[in-house]
Design a protein around this motif. Structure first.
Motif, PDB file in Angstrom:
ATOM      1  N   ASP A 415       0.868  -1.172   0.000  1.00 31.44           N
ATOM      2  CA  ASP A 415       0.000   0.000   0.000  1.00 31.44           C
ATOM      3  C   ASP A 415       0.909   1.226   0.000  1.00 31.44           C
ATOM      4  O   ASP A 415       1.536   1.541   1.011  1.00 31.44           O
ATOM      5  CB  ASP A 415      -0.913  -0.009   1.229  1.00 31.44           C
ATOM      6  N   ALA A 416       0.970   1.907  -1.127  1.00 29.80           N
ATOM      7  CA  ALA A 416       1.898   3.038  -1.254  1.00 29.80           C
ATOM      8  C   ALA A 416       1.616   4.127  -0.220  1.00 29.80           C
ATOM      9  O   ALA A 416       2.547   4.799   0.245  1.00 29.80           O
ATOM     10  CB  ALA A 416       1.819   3.632  -2.659  1.00 29.80           C
ATOM     11  N   SER A 417       0.369   4.271   0.179  1.00 29.37           N
ATOM     12  CA  SER A 417       0.017   5.343   1.124  1.00 29.37           C
ATOM     13  C   SER A 417       0.560   5.087   2.528  1.00 29.37           C
ATOM     14  O   SER A 417       0.586   5.994   3.359  1.00 29.37           O
ATOM     15  CB  SER A 417      -1.493   5.514   1.185  1.00 29.37           C
ATOM     16  N   THR A 418       0.990   3.853   2.815  1.00 30.83           N
ATOM     17  CA  THR A 418       1.576   3.550   4.125  1.00 30.83           C
ATOM     18  C   THR A 418       3.086   3.317   4.035  1.00 30.83           C
ATOM     19  O   THR A 418       3.713   2.931   5.026  1.00 30.83           O
ATOM     20  CB  THR A 418       0.918   2.298   4.739  1.00 30.83           C
ATOM     21  N   TYR A 419       3.690   3.541   2.869  1.00 30.65           N
ATOM     22  CA  TYR A 419       5.126   3.290   2.696  1.00 30.65           C
ATOM     23  C   TYR A 419       5.908   4.419   3.351  1.00 30.65           C
ATOM     24  O   TYR A 419       5.804   5.585   2.971  1.00 30.65           O
ATOM     25  CB  TYR A 419       5.483   3.178   1.215  1.00 30.65           C
ATOM     26  N   ASN A 420       6.735   4.069   4.339  1.00 32.06           N
ATOM     27  CA  ASN A 420       7.451   5.055   5.131  1.00 32.06           C
ATOM     28  C   ASN A 420       8.739   5.483   4.435  1.00 32.06           C
ATOM     29  O   ASN A 420       9.541   4.664   4.008  1.00 32.06           O
ATOM     30  CB  ASN A 420       7.762   4.490   6.517  1.00 32.06           C
ATOM     31  N   VAL A 421       8.942   6.790   4.350  1.00 32.02           N
ATOM     32  CA  VAL A 421      10.098   7.343   3.644  1.00 32.02           C
ATOM     33  C   VAL A 421      11.396   7.223   4.451  1.00 32.02           C
ATOM     34  O   VAL A 421      12.496   7.217   3.885  1.00 32.02           O
ATOM     35  CB  VAL A 421       9.831   8.826   3.280  1.00 32.02           C
ATOM     36  N   VAL A 422      11.272   7.099   5.773  1.00 33.16           N
ATOM     37  CA  VAL A 422      12.464   7.050   6.631  1.00 33.16           C
ATOM     38  C   VAL A 422      13.237   5.760   6.356  1.00 33.16           C
ATOM     39  O   VAL A 422      12.679   4.667   6.401  1.00 33.16           O
ATOM     40  CB  VAL A 422      12.075   7.140   8.120  1.00 33.16           C
ATOM     41  N   GLU A 475      29.276  10.543   2.666  1.00 36.23           N
ATOM     42  CA  GLU A 475      30.312  10.736   1.651  1.00 36.23           C
ATOM     43  C   GLU A 475      29.722  10.773   0.252  1.00 36.23           C
ATOM     44  O   GLU A 475      30.333  11.315  -0.677  1.00 36.23           O
ATOM     45  CB  GLU A 475      31.363   9.623   1.748  1.00 36.23           C
ATOM     46  N   LEU A 476      28.532  10.196   0.086  1.00 29.89           N
ATOM     47  CA  LEU A 476      27.861  10.178  -1.217  1.00 29.89           C
ATOM     48  C   LEU A 476      26.795  11.264  -1.341  1.00 29.89           C
ATOM     49  O   LEU A 476      25.985  11.259  -2.273  1.00 29.89           O
ATOM     50  CB  LEU A 476      27.216   8.803  -1.447  1.00 29.89           C
ATOM     51  N   GLY A 477      26.791  12.205  -0.399  1.00 25.03           N
ATOM     52  CA  GLY A 477      25.866  13.331  -0.496  1.00 25.03           C
ATOM     53  C   GLY A 477      24.474  13.049   0.030  1.00 25.03           C
ATOM     54  O   GLY A 477      23.540  13.822  -0.225  1.00 25.03           O
ATOM     55  N   LEU A 478      24.302  11.972   0.777  1.00 24.38           N
ATOM     56  CA  LEU A 478      23.012  11.619   1.348  1.00 24.38           C
ATOM     57  C   LEU A 478      22.998  11.908   2.854  1.00 24.38           C
ATOM     58  O   LEU A 478      23.949  12.468   3.389  1.00 24.38           O
ATOM     59  CB  LEU A 478      22.704  10.141   1.081  1.00 24.38           C
ATOM     60  N   TYR A 479      21.918  11.522   3.517  1.00 29.54           N
ATOM     61  CA  TYR A 479      21.731  11.705   4.961  1.00 29.54           C
ATOM     62  C   TYR A 479      21.775  13.186   5.372  1.00 29.54           C
ATOM     63  O   TYR A 479      22.140  13.517   6.509  1.00 29.54           O
ATOM     64  CB  TYR A 479      22.770  10.931   5.775  1.00 29.54           C
ATOM     65  N   THR A 480      21.442  14.098   4.445  1.00 26.09           N
ATOM     66  CA  THR A 480      21.381  15.513   4.817  1.00 26.09           C
ATOM     67  C   THR A 480      20.133  15.794   5.653  1.00 26.09           C
ATOM     68  O   THR A 480      20.099  16.739   6.422  1.00 26.09           O
ATOM     69  CB  THR A 480      21.371  16.396   3.563  1.00 26.09           C
ATOM     70  N   ASP A 481      19.102  14.976   5.492  1.00 23.99           N
ATOM     71  CA  ASP A 481      17.894  15.037   6.312  1.00 23.99           C
ATOM     72  C   ASP A 481      18.126  14.189   7.560  1.00 23.99           C
ATOM     73  O   ASP A 481      18.450  13.007   7.453  1.00 23.99           O
ATOM     74  CB  ASP A 481      16.723  14.483   5.497  1.00 23.99           C
ATOM     75  N   PRO A 482      17.973  14.778   8.763  1.00 22.06           N
ATOM     76  CA  PRO A 482      18.246  13.999   9.983  1.00 22.06           C
ATOM     77  C   PRO A 482      17.387  12.739  10.100  1.00 22.06           C
ATOM     78  O   PRO A 482      17.820  11.748  10.696  1.00 22.06           O
ATOM     79  CB  PRO A 482      17.961  14.983  11.126  1.00 22.06           C
ATOM     80  N   PHE A 486      18.574   9.043  10.709  1.00 25.92           N
ATOM     81  CA  PHE A 486      17.985   8.202  11.747  1.00 25.92           C
ATOM     82  C   PHE A 486      17.583   6.853  11.152  1.00 25.92           C
ATOM     83  O   PHE A 486      17.728   5.807  11.798  1.00 25.92           O
ATOM     84  CB  PHE A 486      16.761   8.887  12.364  1.00 25.92           C
ATOM     85  N   GLY A 487      17.104   6.868   9.910  1.00 23.88           N
ATOM     86  CA  GLY A 487      16.799   5.610   9.219  1.00 23.88           C
ATOM     87  C   GLY A 487      18.034   4.749   9.066  1.00 23.88           C
ATOM     88  O   GLY A 487      17.983   3.528   9.229  1.00 23.88           O
ATOM     89  N   ARG A 488      19.155   5.388   8.779  1.00 22.95           N
ATOM     90  CA  ARG A 488      20.427   4.664   8.674  1.00 22.95           C
ATOM     91  C   ARG A 488      20.788   4.030  10.018  1.00 22.95           C
ATOM     92  O   ARG A 488      21.162   2.854  10.090  1.00 22.95           O
ATOM     93  CB  ARG A 488      21.515   5.633   8.196  1.00 22.95           C
ATOM     94  N   LEU A 489      20.666   4.815  11.099  1.00 22.74           N
ATOM     95  CA  LEU A 489      20.972   4.281  12.427  1.00 22.74           C
ATOM     96  C   LEU A 489      20.020   3.139  12.781  1.00 22.74           C
ATOM     97  O   LEU A 489      20.431   2.153  13.399  1.00 22.74           O
ATOM     98  CB  LEU A 489      20.868   5.387  13.471  1.00 22.74           C
TER      99      LEU A 489
END
Length: 603
Positions: A415-422, A475-482, A486-489
């Motif tokens: 269900d795309a409407s419940t797909y979490n972006v984090v 290093e690849l220009g990502l994770y600029t959004d905290p 947090f998703g990475r952690l």
């Protein structure tokens, strides 16, 4: 013999007042011996690879080698196990006859990997529990054969011969099913059975395949999609053959498995959680820990590392919580990130796929700074097929070596409407670029690697690399959004938790409920997801350890190279050195990187 040669050399030196001729002869003999060793080694590897494919035909199909597409050996039979043991023992004997010192550096790595593989495989055959536990809810032939038969996996359905081939595999599955039941009965007598919770998860998977109408099974999909190039007679013949095979072989096999597991096996299933609850389980787990991590680490060591990593990552998570100004507890922050509508911005599956493609575009300019080598294989992001999306995780499917199939990052979207972006950025780094797509594609494309290495898999390396890739986000220009960081952690925490709960359940007496609660206390997850994960670790002990152990080793090697090389350190060269040799046991990788560091110092 060598002593006689030296004596002869000395005599020649006296006669000619010099040793030049003797030295040339010795050097020539050494070169000849090295060439012979090289030729013997190359032929040995090639012979092994060809013999292995005959015994493991699904591996051939997976790399688009279609010679054995009709074969499905009964890998649960004593006869088959004896053949596999003969293969490994024979090639261990052969590799031991080759003088490693006569090989060049690349060949020595191949030698070390091959010898390790033969030894560990032989040791694995001494673990009888594997044969007596042939079915679980996570993987096994009842699941694999359905994926192959769906026409959307590795099994090709392009020609009439392709359709005939899969009928051969259906016949093999029928034999396998009967042996699986016999083996599970042996397991019941020996005290080697699944936990009751897992047996209950297997039942609906089998029951779903038991239908009255053969056209309602997943195995009918290739018949539904017969190529237009087939003649009417060919189509009619295939429909008739598949109707018979599904009605008389496939469905009855699943029904026999279901009836047996429901009526006999479920009542005999154990109440204990970990593999230590079966006869010989403690020793089996120690082997599985070494097998999956490719190290000599003990369960206790891994448990301690897991607890340390969980504490470290929790501390990092607290910092992100403070950075975004959230005032509740960390567990309340987990719930906020899970439930707040701003983290579910999508309306259609295509929007989800498009967001992943944008991740690739954003980091593309930075990739050249970190990697000198890039894959030639094509790459795609696709939505996971509907029939398996409900039970699937995001995953990577490797490209076919002949270019006929791209590398595919599959994303299940119920269900795309419940797909979490984090966590989308870290997931893409892991499953796609530069994680599995770079590592597997570059390995397959490497000229000069023996084929047994081109198509090899060691989870500690492959999954370790993918998890290490997640750490490259900034290093690849990502994770600029905290929240993406947090998703990475959260993803890293997920792998750290595995070290604690896997060892906890299988070696320290933890219950399923204890492990589930530990996950809920320490990561961004739902109860439903935590249960599925914990039951996966129950089904395949030790496998979940490979990710974090491999990642930690790669981080350690990078830090060592940076410290020892200083200004001479190149991150591009380091990554290329890791990737160009393909997967290997971590001890072999460490030796390889140490030699690379020494070479860099001397240049």
């Amino acid at each position: 013999m060598m002593k006689h040669k030296l004596t002869l050399c000395a005599a020649l030196a006296v006669a000619t007042l010099g040793t030049v001729g003797c030295t040339r002869t010795t050097e020539q003999e050494q070169r000849t011996e090295a060439v012979q060793a090289d030729q013997n080694l190359g032929q040995l590897f090639e012979n092994y690879y060809e013999e292995r494919l005959k015994l493991f035909p699904l591996e051939a199909t997976a790399i688009a080698d279609n010679r054995y597409n009709d074969q499905l050996p009964n890998d649960l039979s004593q006869e088959y196990v004896a053949q596999v043991r003969q293969l490994y023992q024979g090639y261990l004997d052969k590799i031991n006859q080759i003088d490693r010192s006569k090989l060049d550096a690349q060949e020595q790595v191949s030698y070390d990997i091959f010898k390790y593989e033969m030894q560990m495989s032989l040791e694995g055959l001494e673990q009888p529990a594997e044969l007596l536990l042939p079915v679980n809810q996570f993987w096994g032939l009842p699941i694999t054969i359905a994926q192959l038969g769906s026409g959307s996996s590795n099994q090709p359905f392009n020609t009439p011969e392709d359709y005939e081939d899969f009928l051969g595999r259906i016949r093999g599955f029928t034999v396998w099913g009967d042996t699986a039941i016999a083996n599970m009965r042996r397991g019941m007598r020996a005290g080697i059975v699944l936990p009751r919770a897992l047996t209950q998860k297997v039942l609906p998977q089998l029951q779903a395949m038991v239908v009255d109408d053969p056209t309602k099974t997943i195995f009918w999909a290739p018949v539904e999609n017969l190529p237009d190039t087939f003649t009417a007679a060919q189509k009619d013949s295939i429909r008739q053959a598949y109707t018979r095979a599904i009605s008389e072989e496939v469905i009855p096999t699943y029904k026999r498995l279901y009836d047996f597991i429901q009526q006999e096996y479920l009542p005999a299933s154990r109440t204990s959680t970990g593999i230590s609850g079966i006869t010989g389980g403690e020793d089996l787990y120690k082997y599985l820990v070494r097998y999956w991590t490719t190290t000599e680490m003990t369960p206790d060591q891994i448990f301690d590392i897991g607890q340390q990593e969980v504490a470290r990552i929790r501390s990092e998570m607290e910092k992100v919580k403070e950075q975004v100004g959230f005032e509740g507890s960390l567990n309340e922050f987990f719930r906020y990130v899970n439930d707040d509508p701003k983290f579910t911005p999508f309306n259609t599956p295509e929007e989800v796929l498009g967001a992943y493609r944008q991740v690739e575009q954003r980091m593309q300019p930075q990739l050249d700074k970190l990697f000198g080598m890039t894959p030639e294989s094509e790459f795609e992001v696709r939505q996971t097929e509907a029939f398996r999306a409900a039970s699937a995780s995001a995953e990577y499917n490797p490209p076919a070596p002949d270019g006929s199939r791209p590398g595919i990052f599959y994303v299940p979207i119920l269900d795309a409407s419940t797909y979490n972006v984090v966590g989308m950025e870290s997931l893409f780094l892991h499953e796609a670029i530069p994680g599995h797509h770079y590592q597997i594609s570059i390995q397959q494309e490497q000229e000069g690697l023996p084929r047994f290495r081109q198509y090899a898999w060691y989870g500690a390396f492959g999954e370790g690399w993918a998890l290490y890739s997640e750490s490259l986000g900034r290093e690849l220009g990502l994770y600029t959004d905290p929240y993406q960081y947090f998703g990475r952690l959260s993803d890293e925490m997920h792998r750290a938790i595995r070290l604690v709960v896997d060892v906890g359940m299988h070696a320290k007496g933890w219950t399923r409920e204890q492990a589930i609660q530990y996950s809920l206390d320490n990561e961004l997850t739902s109860r439903e997801a935590a249960v599925a994960e914990i039951e996966r670790y129950m089904a395949i002990p030790g496998q979940a350890l490979s990710y974090k152990i491999g990642e930690l080793k790669m981080k350690e090697l990078r830090q060592r190279a940076e410290q020892e090389l200083g200004d001479k350190f190149s991150i591009r060269a380091f990554h290329d050195e890791i990737l160009k040799g393909g997967v290997m046991p971590l001890a072999v990788l460490e030796k390889k990187i140490e030699e690379w560091i020494a070479e860099q110092k001397s240049t």
